[in-house]
Scaffold this motif. Structure first.
Motif, PDB file in Angstrom:
ATOM      1  N   ILE A 135      -4.197  -5.139  -8.284  1.00 42.43           N
ATOM      2  CA  ILE A 135      -3.702  -4.380  -7.123  1.00 42.43           C
ATOM      3  C   ILE A 135      -2.949  -3.143  -7.595  1.00 42.43           C
ATOM      4  O   ILE A 135      -3.195  -2.038  -7.118  1.00 42.43           O
ATOM      5  CB  ILE A 135      -2.798  -5.258  -6.229  1.00 42.43           C
ATOM      6  N   CYS A 139      -4.579   0.504  -6.849  1.00 40.02           N
ATOM      7  CA  CYS A 139      -3.813   1.342  -5.911  1.00 40.02           C
ATOM      8  C   CYS A 139      -3.027   2.445  -6.615  1.00 40.02           C
ATOM      9  O   CYS A 139      -2.438   3.300  -5.949  1.00 40.02           O
ATOM     10  CB  CYS A 139      -2.858   0.458  -5.093  1.00 40.02           C
ATOM     11  N   VAL A 141      -0.276   2.240  -8.437  1.00 42.59           N
ATOM     12  CA  VAL A 141       1.178   2.087  -8.298  1.00 42.59           C
ATOM     13  C   VAL A 141       1.830   2.327  -9.655  1.00 42.59           C
ATOM     14  O   VAL A 141       1.524   1.645 -10.630  1.00 42.59           O
ATOM     15  CB  VAL A 141       1.535   0.673  -7.769  1.00 42.59           C
ATOM     16  N   GLN A 146       6.119   3.772  -4.787  1.00 47.12           N
ATOM     17  CA  GLN A 146       4.702   3.608  -4.463  1.00 47.12           C
ATOM     18  C   GLN A 146       4.402   2.147  -4.117  1.00 47.12           C
ATOM     19  O   GLN A 146       3.537   1.871  -3.292  1.00 47.12           O
ATOM     20  CB  GLN A 146       3.832   4.059  -5.640  1.00 47.12           C
ATOM     21  N   ALA A 147       5.115   1.224  -4.741  1.00 46.47           N
ATOM     22  CA  ALA A 147       4.916  -0.202  -4.455  1.00 46.47           C
ATOM     23  C   ALA A 147       5.275  -0.518  -3.002  1.00 46.47           C
ATOM     24  O   ALA A 147       4.591  -1.311  -2.352  1.00 46.47           O
ATOM     25  CB  ALA A 147       5.746  -1.060  -5.405  1.00 46.47           C
ATOM     26  N   CYS A 150       2.355   0.209  -0.791  1.00 48.14           N
ATOM     27  CA  CYS A 150       1.080  -0.455  -1.105  1.00 48.14           C
ATOM     28  C   CYS A 150       0.943  -1.721  -0.259  1.00 48.14           C
ATOM     29  O   CYS A 150       1.516  -2.773  -0.575  1.00 48.14           O
ATOM     30  CB  CYS A 150       1.017  -0.791  -2.594  1.00 48.14           C
ATOM     31  N   GLU A 152      -1.598  -3.757   0.137  1.00 46.20           N
ATOM     32  CA  GLU A 152      -2.289  -4.878  -0.518  1.00 46.20           C
ATOM     33  C   GLU A 152      -1.326  -5.754  -1.313  1.00 46.20           C
ATOM     34  O   GLU A 152      -1.516  -6.958  -1.418  1.00 46.20           O
ATOM     35  CB  GLU A 152      -3.367  -4.349  -1.470  1.00 46.20           C
ATOM     36  N   LEU A 153      -0.298  -5.124  -1.860  1.00 48.44           N
ATOM     37  CA  LEU A 153       0.676  -5.864  -2.660  1.00 48.44           C
ATOM     38  C   LEU A 153       1.449  -6.870  -1.815  1.00 48.44           C
ATOM     39  O   LEU A 153       1.837  -7.930  -2.297  1.00 48.44           O
ATOM     40  CB  LEU A 153       1.635  -4.865  -3.324  1.00 48.44           C
TER      41      LEU A 153
END
Length: 185
Positions: A135, A139, A141, A146-147, A150, A152-153
């Protein structure tokens, strides 16, 4: 008269052979000696050149070997650097309140028990379908800002609680990777 004697002597085959031998010893032998010495020198130079070429070839091979080793070391150092960056990023993300919220949401969804065996002790949360590393990599990251963005994270459907033994059996587990390496060696 002397001419007649000379002419008559030449008519005998043995005398011709003797004269030919004298001619060869005075004129041809030095020429043959000169060419054989020249040939020997040429062979010596050729041998020196081939020895030099062999040394040059070995030096090139050694240089290529050293260059490959240098590139391999650079690659290893780059991989170690990327791994260190990833580990730091993972540690930073796991320290975020958002990560703890995601973990608790996954536990609540599965009733705080292992998704495989139902055990309630030593539980860990696993990124199920897409690994944490995948992920972060896909993505792009690079930091905790940025995390946060995200999605999906933080997808609860991608998480599952697993007991430590089952989590170690997942393909993204470090212990699983170590076992694969041991099997290959």
């Amino acid at each position: 008269m002397f001419d007649q004697i000379n002419q008559s002597l030449i008519n005998y085959p043995i005398i011709r052979w003797i004269l030919l031998a004298i001619f060869i010893s005075f004129y041809i032998k030095p020429i043959l000696k000169f060419f054989s010495e020249l040939f020997a020198e040429s062979m010596e130079r050729r041998k020196e050149r081939s020895t030099y070429r062999e040394m040059e070839r070995k030096q090139k091979e050694e240089n290529l070997k050293m260059e490959k080793e240098y590139k391999r070391r650079e690659l290893v150092l780059a991989q170690e650097e990327r791994l260190a960056e990833y580990k730091k990023l993972r540690k930073d993300i796991e320290a975020m309140p958002q990560y703890e919220h995601w973990r608790q949401s996954v536990f609540e969804k599965f009733g705080r028990k292992c998704a495989v065996c139902g055990n309630t002790e030593n539980l860990e949360v696993d990124h199920r379908y897409k690994s944490f590393y995948r992920i972060v990599t896909i993505c792009g990251v690079k930091n905790i800002v940025q995390a946060y963005g995200c999605a999906e994270l933080w997808d609860v459907n991608n998480g599952a609680p697993l007991c430590k033994p089952h989590h170690d059996e997942t393909p993204s587990s470090r212990k699983y990777q170590e076992q694969i390496i041991k099997i290959k060696n």
